[in-house]
Design a protein around this motif. Structure first.
Motif, PDB file in Angstrom:
ATOM      1  N   ASP A  86      15.954  34.689 101.402  1.00 48.24           N
ATOM      2  CA  ASP A  86      16.549  35.450 100.313  1.00 48.24           C
ATOM      3  C   ASP A  86      15.688  35.359  99.059  1.00 48.24           C
ATOM      4  O   ASP A  86      15.354  34.269  98.605  1.00 48.24           O
ATOM      5  CB  ASP A  86      17.949  34.905 100.070  1.00 48.24           C
ATOM      6  CG  ASP A  86      18.743  35.753  99.098  1.00 48.24           C
ATOM      7  OD1 ASP A  86      18.172  36.733  98.577  1.00 48.24           O
ATOM      8  OD2 ASP A  86      19.904  35.408  98.873  1.00 48.24           O
ATOM      9  N   PRO A  87      15.306  36.488  98.462  1.00 42.78           N
ATOM     10  CA  PRO A  87      14.477  36.467  97.248  1.00 42.78           C
ATOM     11  C   PRO A  87      15.231  35.903  96.051  1.00 42.78           C
ATOM     12  O   PRO A  87      14.632  35.558  95.044  1.00 42.78           O
ATOM     13  CB  PRO A  87      14.105  37.923  97.027  1.00 42.78           C
ATOM     14  CG  PRO A  87      15.041  38.726  97.849  1.00 42.78           C
ATOM     15  CD  PRO A  87      15.549  37.835  98.932  1.00 42.78           C
ATOM     16  N   SER A  88      16.533  35.726  96.128  1.00 40.62           N
ATOM     17  CA  SER A  88      17.265  35.175  94.988  1.00 40.62           C
ATOM     18  C   SER A  88      17.080  33.661  94.884  1.00 40.62           C
ATOM     19  O   SER A  88      17.395  33.071  93.864  1.00 40.62           O
ATOM     20  CB  SER A  88      18.747  35.536  95.092  1.00 40.62           C
ATOM     21  OG  SER A  88      19.285  34.927  96.249  1.00 40.62           O
ATOM     22  N   VAL A  89      16.554  33.016  95.954  1.00 40.03           N
ATOM     23  CA  VAL A  89      16.315  31.566  95.939  1.00 40.03           C
ATOM     24  C   VAL A  89      14.890  31.345  95.443  1.00 40.03           C
ATOM     25  O   VAL A  89      13.931  31.743  96.091  1.00 40.03           O
ATOM     26  CB  VAL A  89      16.494  30.941  97.336  1.00 40.03           C
ATOM     27  CG1 VAL A  89      16.136  29.468  97.320  1.00 40.03           C
ATOM     28  CG2 VAL A  89      17.888  31.166  97.837  1.00 40.03           C
ATOM     29  N   LEU A  90      14.740  30.774  94.288  1.00 39.27           N
ATOM     30  CA  LEU A  90      13.414  30.494  93.718  1.00 39.27           C
ATOM     31  C   LEU A  90      13.099  29.009  93.884  1.00 39.27           C
ATOM     32  O   LEU A  90      13.934  28.153  93.599  1.00 39.27           O
ATOM     33  CB  LEU A  90      13.380  30.870  92.236  1.00 39.27           C
ATOM     34  CG  LEU A  90      13.553  32.345  91.921  1.00 39.27           C
ATOM     35  CD1 LEU A  90      13.610  32.573  90.425  1.00 39.27           C
ATOM     36  CD2 LEU A  90      12.421  33.152  92.512  1.00 39.27           C
ATOM     37  N   GLU A  91      11.877  28.731  94.331  1.00 33.74           N
ATOM     38  CA  GLU A  91      11.463  27.343  94.490  1.00 33.74           C
ATOM     39  C   GLU A  91      10.978  26.832  93.137  1.00 33.74           C
ATOM     40  O   GLU A  91      10.297  27.528  92.403  1.00 33.74           O
ATOM     41  CB  GLU A  91      10.334  27.270  95.521  1.00 33.74           C
ATOM     42  CG  GLU A  91       9.942  25.860  95.865  1.00 33.74           C
ATOM     43  CD  GLU A  91       8.859  25.822  96.916  1.00 33.74           C
ATOM     44  OE1 GLU A  91       8.052  24.895  96.862  1.00 33.74           O
ATOM     45  OE2 GLU A  91       8.810  26.718  97.769  1.00 33.74           O
ATOM     46  N   ASN A  92      11.289  25.556  92.836  1.00 33.04           N
ATOM     47  CA  ASN A  92      10.865  24.958  91.581  1.00 33.04           C
ATOM     48  C   ASN A  92       9.415  24.481  91.746  1.00 33.04           C
ATOM     49  O   ASN A  92       9.157  23.532  92.488  1.00 33.04           O
ATOM     50  CB  ASN A  92      11.791  23.791  91.231  1.00 33.04           C
ATOM     51  CG  ASN A  92      11.462  23.215  89.866  1.00 33.04           C
ATOM     52  OD1 ASN A  92      10.444  23.528  89.269  1.00 33.04           O
ATOM     53  ND2 ASN A  92      12.346  22.352  89.391  1.00 33.04           N
ATOM     54  N   PRO A  93       8.449  25.129  91.055  1.00 36.31           N
ATOM     55  CA  PRO A  93       7.048  24.735  91.234  1.00 36.31           C
ATOM     56  C   PRO A  93       6.769  23.329  90.703  1.00 36.31           C
ATOM     57  O   PRO A  93       5.903  22.641  91.192  1.00 36.31           O
ATOM     58  CB  PRO A  93       6.261  25.784  90.461  1.00 36.31           C
ATOM     59  CG  PRO A  93       7.224  26.415  89.528  1.00 36.31           C
ATOM     60  CD  PRO A  93       8.588  26.237  90.130  1.00 36.31           C
TER      61      PRO A  93
ATOM     62  N   ARG B  40       8.639  20.708  91.010  1.00 42.06           N
ATOM     63  CA  ARG B  40       9.054  19.735  92.002  1.00 42.06           C
ATOM     64  C   ARG B  40       7.943  19.522  93.031  1.00 42.06           C
ATOM     65  O   ARG B  40       7.643  18.400  93.406  1.00 42.06           O
ATOM     66  CB  ARG B  40      10.332  20.214  92.684  1.00 42.06           C
ATOM     67  CG  ARG B  40      10.818  19.264  93.725  1.00 42.06           C
ATOM     68  CD  ARG B  40      12.154  19.699  94.270  1.00 42.06           C
ATOM     69  NE  ARG B  40      12.552  18.769  95.319  1.00 42.06           N
ATOM     70  CZ  ARG B  40      13.132  19.111  96.428  1.00 42.06           C
ATOM     71  NH1 ARG B  40      13.435  20.378  96.640  1.00 42.06           N
ATOM     72  NH2 ARG B  40      13.454  18.219  97.317  1.00 42.06           N
ATOM     73  N   ARG B  41       7.289  20.577  93.461  1.00 42.44           N
ATOM     74  CA  ARG B  41       6.199  20.458  94.429  1.00 42.44           C
ATOM     75  C   ARG B  41       5.015  19.698  93.811  1.00 42.44           C
ATOM     76  O   ARG B  41       4.424  18.841  94.452  1.00 42.44           O
ATOM     77  CB  ARG B  41       5.752  21.839  94.875  1.00 42.44           C
ATOM     78  CG  ARG B  41       4.542  21.765  95.806  1.00 42.44           C
ATOM     79  CD  ARG B  41       4.160  23.073  96.369  1.00 42.44           C
ATOM     80  NE  ARG B  41       5.121  23.367  97.436  1.00 42.44           N
ATOM     81  CZ  ARG B  41       5.186  24.498  98.081  1.00 42.44           C
ATOM     82  NH1 ARG B  41       4.369  25.481  97.772  1.00 42.44           N
ATOM     83  NH2 ARG B  41       6.063  24.699  99.040  1.00 42.44           N
ATOM     84  N   ASP B  42       4.665  19.979  92.561  1.00 43.06           N
ATOM     85  CA  ASP B  42       3.574  19.263  91.885  1.00 43.06           C
ATOM     86  C   ASP B  42       3.894  17.775  91.774  1.00 43.06           C
ATOM     87  O   ASP B  42       3.030  16.928  91.995  1.00 43.06           O
ATOM     88  CB  ASP B  42       3.321  19.830  90.488  1.00 43.06           C
ATOM     89  CG  ASP B  42       2.717  21.226  90.532  1.00 43.06           C
ATOM     90  OD1 ASP B  42       2.206  21.615  91.605  1.00 43.06           O
ATOM     91  OD2 ASP B  42       2.741  21.901  89.492  1.00 43.06           O
ATOM     92  N   TYR B  43       5.125  17.477  91.446  1.00 41.79           N
ATOM     93  CA  TYR B  43       5.533  16.074  91.313  1.00 41.79           C
ATOM     94  C   TYR B  43       5.376  15.351  92.647  1.00 41.79           C
ATOM     95  O   TYR B  43       4.872  14.240  92.702  1.00 41.79           O
ATOM     96  CB  TYR B  43       6.987  15.992  90.822  1.00 41.79           C
ATOM     97  CG  TYR B  43       7.529  14.597  90.863  1.00 41.79           C
ATOM     98  CD1 TYR B  43       7.162  13.662  89.901  1.00 41.79           C
ATOM     99  CD2 TYR B  43       8.384  14.192  91.883  1.00 41.79           C
ATOM    100  CE1 TYR B  43       7.640  12.372  89.954  1.00 41.79           C
ATOM    101  CE2 TYR B  43       8.873  12.903  91.944  1.00 41.79           C
ATOM    102  CZ  TYR B  43       8.498  11.995  90.962  1.00 41.79           C
ATOM    103  OH  TYR B  43       8.971  10.718  91.025  1.00 41.79           O
ATOM    104  N   LEU B  44       5.789  15.973  93.734  1.00 37.03           N
ATOM    105  CA  LEU B  44       5.670  15.346  95.045  1.00 37.03           C
ATOM    106  C   LEU B  44       4.202  15.141  95.434  1.00 37.03           C
ATOM    107  O   LEU B  44       3.836  14.114  96.015  1.00 37.03           O
ATOM    108  CB  LEU B  44       6.395  16.185  96.102  1.00 37.03           C
ATOM    109  CG  LEU B  44       7.926  16.171  96.023  1.00 37.03           C
ATOM    110  CD1 LEU B  44       8.518  17.144  97.036  1.00 37.03           C
ATOM    111  CD2 LEU B  44       8.447  14.774  96.259  1.00 37.03           C
ATOM    112  N   GLN B  45       3.334  16.083  95.095  1.00 35.66           N
ATOM    113  CA  GLN B  45       1.910  15.919  95.403  1.00 35.66           C
ATOM    114  C   GLN B  45       1.308  14.763  94.590  1.00 35.66           C
ATOM    115  O   GLN B  45       0.561  13.945  95.130  1.00 35.66           O
ATOM    116  CB  GLN B  45       1.150  17.213  95.105  1.00 35.66           C
ATOM    117  CG  GLN B  45       1.405  18.287  96.137  1.00 35.66           C
ATOM    118  CD  GLN B  45       0.695  19.591  95.788  1.00 35.66           C
ATOM    119  OE1 GLN B  45       0.278  19.807  94.653  1.00 35.66           O
ATOM    120  NE2 GLN B  45       0.585  20.468  96.782  1.00 35.66           N
TER     121      GLN B  45
END
Length: 183
Positions: A6-13, A15-20
């Motif tokens: 669903d395009p209404s679900v946006l991933e938090n960029p 959060r991904r940087d923090y995990l890396q």
């Protein structure tokens, strides 16, 4: 309810940087914890560090006398030269020597009466005679190597025989007028 495509679900960029960053930091700490003991194991042990220097008390050595000590598991000769031995060494023209060095080059400034050398013949590593009382001092009054007949003068310079170089003078310092540290 939102689904994965669903395009209404946006991933938090962020959060991904923090995990890396967290994964890289954990890997870096893990590598450091692994490598540090390996590098530390390459350092010399305490007994090796203790043997890296030798202190010698000069107060008991009379003029004309030499003693044997040990430095890094090798013999060390410390000779208290008399004025006659100093004059004899200074009188030799450097052009006559196979390995030309003056006595001044082989002793500390102002301490020409103290000659400190390793007691290892430069030919094949035998221990020359001449530091002990009653030992043969060779044709030049210094040291004599009984293995192959090298003769050293009072400044431990090679004068006769197969040895290619003078007895080696190790690095040493005077701590006081009567104590040296070799190494």
């Amino acid at each position: 309810m939102a689904t994965e495509g669903d395009p209404s679900v946006l991933e938090n960029p962020r959060r991904r940087d923090y995990l890396q960053f967290a994964a890289v930091a954990v890997a870096g700490v893990g590598a450091g914890v692994t490598v540090l003991p390996l590098v530390n194991s390459m350092n010399p042990s305490a007994d090796v560090l203790a043997a890296s220097t030798t202190e010698v008390d000069l107060s008991a050595i009379e003029p004309g006398q030499a003693i044997k000590a040990s430095f890094r598991k090798q013999p060390l000769f410390v000779r208290h030269l008399t004025q006659a031995e100093i004059d004899q060494a200074d009188a030799v023209p450097l052009g006559e020597l196979r390995d030309p060095q003056s006595l001044k080059e082989r002793t500390k400034e102002g301490k020409a009466q103290w000659l400190v050398t390793l007691g290892v013949c430069t030919h094949l590593g035998c221990v020359p005679l001449g530091a002990g009382e009653g030992e043969a001092k060779g044709d030049y009054g210094g040291y004599f190597c009984p293995c192959h007949g090298s003769h050293y003068d009072t400044a431990a310079r090679i004068r006769k025989g197969p040895a290619p170089k003078n007895l080696e003078v190790p690095a040493y310092t005077f701590d006081t007028d009567t104590k040296i540290t070799v190494g």
